[in-house]
Design a protein around this motif. Structure first.
Motif, PDB file in Angstrom:
ATOM      1  N   GLU A 196      32.431  38.116  32.020  1.00  0.00           N
ATOM      2  CA  GLU A 196      30.987  38.293  32.186  1.00  0.00           C
ATOM      3  C   GLU A 196      30.621  38.371  33.661  1.00  0.00           C
ATOM      4  N   ILE A 197      31.177  37.471  34.457  1.00  0.00           N
ATOM      5  CA  ILE A 197      30.915  37.491  35.896  1.00  0.00           C
ATOM      6  C   ILE A 197      31.431  38.790  36.505  1.00  0.00           C
ATOM      7  N   ASP A 198      32.600  39.209  36.092  1.00  0.00           N
ATOM      8  CA  ASP A 198      33.209  40.415  36.653  1.00  0.00           C
ATOM      9  C   ASP A 198      32.445  41.679  36.281  1.00  0.00           C
TER      10      ASP A 198
ATOM     11  N   LYS B 170      28.060  38.505  41.569  1.00  0.00           N
ATOM     12  CA  LYS B 170      29.091  37.646  40.992  1.00  0.00           C
ATOM     13  C   LYS B 170      29.044  36.259  41.637  1.00  0.00           C
ATOM     14  N   ALA B 171      28.908  36.244  42.965  1.00  0.00           N
ATOM     15  CA  ALA B 171      28.865  34.969  43.679  1.00  0.00           C
ATOM     16  C   ALA B 171      27.635  34.160  43.280  1.00  0.00           C
ATOM     17  N   LYS B 172      26.522  34.839  43.133  1.00  0.00           N
ATOM     18  CA  LYS B 172      25.295  34.131  42.749  1.00  0.00           C
ATOM     19  C   LYS B 172      25.426  33.547  41.347  1.00  0.00           C
ATOM     20  N   ALA B 173      26.085  34.278  40.453  1.00  0.00           N
ATOM     21  CA  ALA B 173      26.303  33.764  39.099  1.00  0.00           C
ATOM     22  C   ALA B 173      27.190  32.526  39.131  1.00  0.00           C
ATOM     23  N   MET B 174      28.111  32.476  40.074  1.00  0.00           N
ATOM     24  CA  MET B 174      28.988  31.310  40.218  1.00  0.00           C
ATOM     25  C   MET B 174      28.202  30.041  40.526  1.00  0.00           C
ATOM     26  N   GLU B 175      27.035  30.228  41.137  1.00  0.00           N
ATOM     27  CA  GLU B 175      26.234  29.068  41.527  1.00  0.00           C
ATOM     28  C   GLU B 175      25.610  28.362  40.329  1.00  0.00           C
ATOM     29  N   GLU B 176      25.859  28.885  39.135  1.00  0.00           N
ATOM     30  CA  GLU B 176      25.464  28.173  37.921  1.00  0.00           C
ATOM     31  C   GLU B 176      26.221  26.848  37.824  1.00  0.00           C
ATOM     32  N   PHE B 177      27.392  26.806  38.402  1.00  0.00           N
ATOM     33  CA  PHE B 177      28.188  25.583  38.360  1.00  0.00           C
ATOM     34  C   PHE B 177      27.639  24.563  39.349  1.00  0.00           C
ATOM     35  N   PRO B 178      27.553  23.300  38.944  1.00  0.00           N
ATOM     36  CA  PRO B 178      27.032  22.262  39.842  1.00  0.00           C
ATOM     37  C   PRO B 178      27.935  22.078  41.052  1.00  0.00           C
ATOM     38  N   GLY B 179      27.320  21.936  42.206  1.00  0.00           N
ATOM     39  CA  GLY B 179      28.086  21.724  43.423  1.00  0.00           C
ATOM     40  C   GLY B 179      28.605  22.987  44.066  1.00  0.00           C
ATOM     41  N   VAL B 180      28.314  24.148  43.482  1.00  0.00           N
ATOM     42  CA  VAL B 180      28.794  25.417  44.032  1.00  0.00           C
ATOM     43  C   VAL B 180      27.646  26.131  44.732  1.00  0.00           C
ATOM     44  N   GLY B 181      27.858  26.421  45.998  1.00  0.00           N
ATOM     45  CA  GLY B 181      26.842  27.122  46.776  1.00  0.00           C
ATOM     46  C   GLY B 181      27.392  28.426  47.331  1.00  0.00           C
TER      47      GLY B 181
ATOM     48  N   LEU C 197      35.840  33.194  44.288  1.00  0.00           N
ATOM     49  CA  LEU C 197      35.995  34.549  43.768  1.00  0.00           C
ATOM     50  C   LEU C 197      37.028  35.346  44.549  1.00  0.00           C
ATOM     51  N   ASN C 198      37.087  35.121  45.873  1.00  0.00           N
ATOM     52  CA  ASN C 198      38.119  35.779  46.671  1.00  0.00           C
ATOM     53  C   ASN C 198      39.514  35.323  46.247  1.00  0.00           C
ATOM     54  N   ASP C 199      39.660  34.027  46.037  1.00  0.00           N
ATOM     55  CA  ASP C 199      40.983  33.473  45.762  1.00  0.00           C
ATOM     56  C   ASP C 199      41.508  33.818  44.372  1.00  0.00           C
ATOM     57  N   ILE C 200      40.614  34.070  43.417  1.00  0.00           N
ATOM     58  CA  ILE C 200      41.106  34.450  42.089  1.00  0.00           C
ATOM     59  C   ILE C 200      41.304  35.966  41.982  1.00  0.00           C
ATOM     60  N   GLY C 201      41.006  36.693  43.059  1.00  0.00           N
ATOM     61  CA  GLY C 201      41.229  38.127  43.067  1.00  0.00           C
ATOM     62  C   GLY C 201      40.142  38.942  42.403  1.00  0.00           C
ATOM     63  N   MET C 202      38.923  38.399  42.343  1.00  0.00           N
ATOM     64  CA  MET C 202      37.830  39.128  41.724  1.00  0.00           C
ATOM     65  C   MET C 202      37.009  39.903  42.751  1.00  0.00           C
ATOM     66  N   THR C 203      36.988  39.469  44.003  1.00  0.00           N
ATOM     67  CA  THR C 203      36.174  40.106  45.038  1.00  0.00           C
ATOM     68  C   THR C 203      36.980  40.249  46.326  1.00  0.00           C
ATOM     69  N   ASP C 204      36.517  41.161  47.194  1.00  0.00           N
ATOM     70  CA  ASP C 204      37.127  41.259  48.523  1.00  0.00           C
ATOM     71  C   ASP C 204      36.112  41.652  49.602  1.00  0.00           C
ATOM     72  N   SER C 205      34.819  41.624  49.245  1.00  0.00           N
ATOM     73  CA  SER C 205      33.794  42.000  50.222  1.00  0.00           C
ATOM     74  C   SER C 205      32.913  40.816  50.615  1.00  0.00           C
TER      75      SER C 205
END
Length: 251
Positions: free
Chosen positions: A149-151, A159-170, A178-186
């Motif tokens: 869904e994020i991808d 994608k990064a903004k959607a990640m902020e749904e998780f508590p403690g994630v800014g 997202l960079n480390d799991i290979g989903m983004t590079d920009s």
């Protein structure tokens, strides 16, 4: 707003060139560039593990890497299994996560300081509560379904903004994850190393701490995107090159 003069572009090109060579040197302490879409080959436990470490051990990346390296290489499994947590109620899940995080296992010895003392167990914004809430989010959406869904968002920032749904994630943690799991590079994780490089070698007037103001953060990121295009690199390569140059001292 943030522009690198042509006369200083070599600074970025040199550090990226060093990083690329270091990635191919078996004696280097530099970790390889994240493989694109590496998350697609993971099972639920590995996906859960990635979220656990992103939320639970912010600021403890060296210890986290030492723990997760054998998991990355397939030598070990992440001990806190999804099937063990799924049947439990929220309080029991949190207790199990907390006991794992502060236990006598290798994780507890290395990273136990991130979890609350017994008298503060379950406090608001505590790591064990944030991680428990993250598990509930993944469970609700479906582990792999959530990643897909994020991808599905067309722009990396979405994608990064959607990640902020998780508590403690800014702003920073979402990008780093997202960079480390290979989903983004920009996207770029503006940690202390990166900001120091920008101040000292790029001549940019940026904060010394990760900015929490979204427009400022994205303006700096846009500047890096422009540099990446001119340098024939990705933003992710610039991010990793600066991080590992500062961390390893090899550059």
């Amino acid at each position: 707003m943030f522009y690198l003069e042509d006369s200083k572009l070599y600074v970025v090109k040199d550090i990226v060139s060093w990083y690329r060579e270091a990635c191919n040197d078996p004696k280097s302490k530099v970790l390889p560039h994240p493989t694109k879409y590496r998350w697609k080959s993971w099972d639920n436990d590995r996906l859960w593990c990635s979220i656990f470490f992103s939320i639970g051990v912010k600021g403890g990346s060296k210890a986290a890497r030492d723990y997760i390296e054998p998991i990355e290489k397939g030598y070990e499994d992440f001990e806190l299994k999804v099937f063990e947590l799924t049947p439990l109620d929220t309080e029991s899940r949190m207790r199990k996560i907390w006991e794992f995080g502060r236990g006598k296992n290798r994780l507890g010895k290395a990273l136990g300081r991130f979890f609350s003392r017994p008298e503060n167990f379950g406090r608001k914004n505590g790591f064990e509560r944030n991680i428990t809430d993250a598990f509930s989010i993944l469970e609700k959406h479906g582990f792999m379904d959530w990643f897909y869904e994020i991808d599905s968002y067309s722009e990396d920032r979405e994608k990064a903004k959607a990640m902020e749904e998780f508590p403690g994630v800014g702003l920073k943690v979402s990008r780093d994850f997202l960079n480390d799991i290979g989903m983004t590079d920009s996207l770029i994780a503006l940690d202390l190393h990166v900001l120091k490089e920008m101040q000292e070698n790029w001549g940019w007037s940026v904060p010394s701490q990760t900015p929490t103001d979204r427009p400022l953060y994205e303006a700096i990121e846009d500047g890096v995107r422009n540099i990446a295009r001119r340098a024939g690199a990705t933003v992710l390569e610039i991010d990793k090159a600066i991080y590992f140059a500062h961390m390893t001292g090899e550059y």
